[in-house]
Design an enzyme around this catalytic site. Structure first.
Site, PDB file in Angstrom:
ATOM      1  N   ARG A   1       0.807  -1.218   0.000  1.00 22.12           N
ATOM      2  CA  ARG A   1       0.000   0.000   0.000  1.00 22.12           C
ATOM      3  C   ARG A   1       0.842   1.271   0.000  1.00 22.12           C
ATOM      4  O   ARG A   1       0.588   2.187  -0.789  1.00 22.12           O
ATOM      5  CB  ARG A   1      -0.918   0.047   1.231  1.00 22.12           C
ATOM      6  CG  ARG A   1      -2.199  -0.685   1.064  1.00 22.12           C
ATOM      7  CD  ARG A   1      -2.584  -1.342   2.360  1.00 22.12           C
ATOM      8  NE  ARG A   1      -1.605  -2.369   2.656  1.00 22.12           N
ATOM      9  CZ  ARG A   1      -1.694  -3.621   2.175  1.00 22.12           C
ATOM     10  NH1 ARG A   1      -2.708  -3.961   1.460  1.00 22.12           N
ATOM     11  NH2 ARG A   1      -0.752  -4.525   2.420  1.00 22.12           N
ATOM     12  N   THR A   2       1.809   1.360   0.892  1.00 19.85           N
ATOM     13  CA  THR A   2       2.521   2.635   1.040  1.00 19.85           C
ATOM     14  C   THR A   2       3.303   2.961  -0.229  1.00 19.85           C
ATOM     15  O   THR A   2       3.221   4.067  -0.759  1.00 19.85           O
ATOM     16  CB  THR A   2       3.456   2.579   2.271  1.00 19.85           C
ATOM     17  OG1 THR A   2       2.718   2.068   3.365  1.00 19.85           O
ATOM     18  CG2 THR A   2       3.987   3.945   2.610  1.00 19.85           C
TER      19      THR A   2
ATOM     20  N   LYS B   1      26.347  -2.774  -1.038  1.00 22.52           N
ATOM     21  CA  LYS B   1      27.818  -2.655  -0.943  1.00 22.52           C
ATOM     22  C   LYS B   1      28.226  -1.945   0.343  1.00 22.52           C
ATOM     23  O   LYS B   1      29.394  -1.620   0.532  1.00 22.52           O
ATOM     24  CB  LYS B   1      28.341  -1.859  -2.144  1.00 22.52           C
ATOM     25  CG  LYS B   1      28.012  -2.476  -3.481  1.00 22.52           C
ATOM     26  CD  LYS B   1      28.427  -1.530  -4.614  1.00 22.52           C
ATOM     27  CE  LYS B   1      27.703  -1.870  -5.897  1.00 22.52           C
ATOM     28  NZ  LYS B   1      27.725  -0.757  -6.854  1.00 22.52           N
TER      29      LYS B   1
ATOM     30  N   ARG C   1      11.163   3.855   3.711  1.00 26.66           N
ATOM     31  CA  ARG C   1      10.752   2.864   4.723  1.00 26.66           C
ATOM     32  C   ARG C   1      11.992   2.087   5.133  1.00 26.66           C
ATOM     33  O   ARG C   1      12.789   1.691   4.270  1.00 26.66           O
ATOM     34  CB  ARG C   1       9.697   1.909   4.173  1.00 26.66           C
ATOM     35  CG  ARG C   1       9.459   0.734   5.118  1.00 26.66           C
ATOM     36  CD  ARG C   1       8.276  -0.089   4.758  1.00 26.66           C
ATOM     37  NE  ARG C   1       7.036   0.630   5.025  1.00 26.66           N
ATOM     38  CZ  ARG C   1       5.826   0.087   4.934  1.00 26.66           C
ATOM     39  NH1 ARG C   1       5.699  -1.182   4.575  1.00 26.66           N
ATOM     40  NH2 ARG C   1       4.744   0.781   5.191  1.00 26.66           N
TER      41      ARG C   1
ATOM     42  N   HIS D   1       4.657   5.675  11.655  1.00 23.51           N
ATOM     43  CA  HIS D   1       4.231   5.530  10.257  1.00 23.51           C
ATOM     44  C   HIS D   1       3.289   6.699   9.949  1.00 23.51           C
ATOM     45  O   HIS D   1       2.077   6.534   9.854  1.00 23.51           O
ATOM     46  CB  HIS D   1       3.522   4.183  10.090  1.00 23.51           C
ATOM     47  CG  HIS D   1       3.285   3.757   8.674  1.00 23.51           C
ATOM     48  ND1 HIS D   1       3.436   4.589   7.576  1.00 23.51           N
ATOM     49  CD2 HIS D   1       2.895   2.554   8.169  1.00 23.51           C
ATOM     50  CE1 HIS D   1       3.146   3.914   6.471  1.00 23.51           C
ATOM     51  NE2 HIS D   1       2.814   2.682   6.796  1.00 23.51           N
TER      52      HIS D   1
HETATM   53  N1   CP Z   1      -0.369  -0.064   5.714  1.00 16.91           N
HETATM   54  C1   CP Z   1       0.854  -0.334   5.214  1.00 16.91           C
HETATM   55  O1   CP Z   1       1.858   0.267   5.595  1.00 16.91           O
HETATM   56  O2   CP Z   1       0.846  -1.314   4.254  1.00 16.91           O
HETATM   57  P1   CP Z   1       2.142  -1.781   3.462  1.00 16.91           P
HETATM   58  O3   CP Z   1       3.072  -2.430   4.443  1.00 16.91           O
HETATM   59  O4   CP Z   1       1.614  -2.741   2.425  1.00 16.91           O
HETATM   60  O5   CP Z   1       2.758  -0.552   2.852  1.00 16.91           O
END
Ligand code: CP
Length: 307
Positions: free
Chosen positions: A54-55, A83, A104, A132
């Site tokens: 999703r993100t 590396k 991320r 998040h």
């Molecule tokens: N909600 C969320 O962060 O989903 P993903 O891990 O699929 O990005």
């Protein structure tokens, strides 16, 4: 003015700035054609050191729908990270080629570190069990859309409250709204950390392990997954997996206008038998995630003055 800012924690933005983003997201939903070219010539870099559906997809879809373009990696071993390149050097390099970066990382604090070396806005797309913030923007926009107001709600957060970064970010953000009540529903092993509840000095809250007992009073139920990847011990994960399963039986005790949110992905904590219940809004929530990220990108790149 949000232009050029980083987003590392949900409270990096004021409530007024959040409202600006939500108002713009509303406009994008209503008049998408107005925004088709607003990011033409701009590049978004997606640096995903951890898996995502999703993100990453919603950020990429957001930039493409705004007329911009996307570069990046979803697998760090395909980059010079393999590396041994540092986060500082990676972000300095990415800043030479792009206008805004989304990161991320499994390590808490990695996006914050990147932001200190970056000449472009850095957005935290999830750092370990910490925060998040763009999931929180998604959650807040969804709540605002369905409940008309973010304030004045009783919210139950259920599942892995210890490692759940979406929960940590959301509670932090909601603590700034008025008249919220929090119900933390988890097994004793996965209770909400005290550094989160310490911030709830102006709000009522309690902890319980019983979803059945909590559900009747909730306006919002935020389900989360027991996260295998955050456990050191597979046996412990297997013992706690399946602790909560939201199904028709439990949902019948909920208010008619309660909404069920989930950041997704789910494993077995929400039975698919409730997917068509009008209270189950988690897939619409994923869609709101794209619109709110479109609004965020526009704001960080300069709002109406993206040159
Ligand atoms: N909600 C969320 O962060 O989903 P993903 O891990 O699929 O990005």
């Amino acid at each position: 003015m949000l232009k050029g800012k980083h987003l590392i924690e949900p409270n990096d933005f004021t409530l007024n700035e959040l409202e600006e983003i939500f108002t713009l997201a509303d406009s994008i939903i209503k008049y998408p054609e107005k925004y088709l070219d607003i990011c033409k010539g701009k590049l978004l870099a997606t640096l995903f050191y951890e898996p995502s559906t999703r993100t990453r997809f919603s950020f990429e879809a957001a930039m493409l729908r705004l007329g911009g373009q996307v570069i990046g990696f979803s697998e760090p071993n395909s980059s010079s990270v393999s590396k041994g390149e540092s986060i500082a050097d990676t972000i300095r390099t990415v800043g030479c080629y792009s206008d805004i970066a989304v990161m991320r990382h499994p390590k808490e604090g990695a996006p914050k570190l990147a932001s200190k070396y970056s000449n472009i806005p850095v957005i935290n797309a999830g750092d370990g069990g910490h925060q998040h913030p763009t999931q929180t923007l998604t959650d807040l926009l969804t709540i605002r859309s369905y409940k008309k107001t973010i304030s004045n709600n009783v919210i139950g957060l259920c599942g892995d409250l210890k490692f759940g970064r979406t929960v940590h970010s959301l509670v932090k953000a909601l603590s700034r709204y008025s008249n919220m009540k929090f119900v933390f529903i988890s097994p004793p092993e996965l209770e909400i950390p005290s550094y989160i509840t310490d911030e709830l000095i102006h709000h009522e809250y309690y902890q319980t392990s019983s979803l059945e007992e909590a559900i009747p009073e909730l306006d919002i139920l935020y389900m989360t997954r027991i996260q295998r990847e955050r456990f050191f011990n597979e046996e412990e994960y297997l013992r706690l997996k399946g602790y909560y399963i939201l199904d028709n039986n439990k949902l019948q005790h909920a208010k008619e206008d309660m909404i069920v949110l989930h950041p997704l992905p789910r494993v077995d904590e929400i039975s698919s038998e409730i997917d068509n219940d009008k209270r189950s809004v988690y897939f619409n929530q994923a869609k709101y995630g794209m619109f709110v990220r479109m609004a965020l990108i526009i704001k960080l790149l300069g709002g109406d003055n993206i040159a």
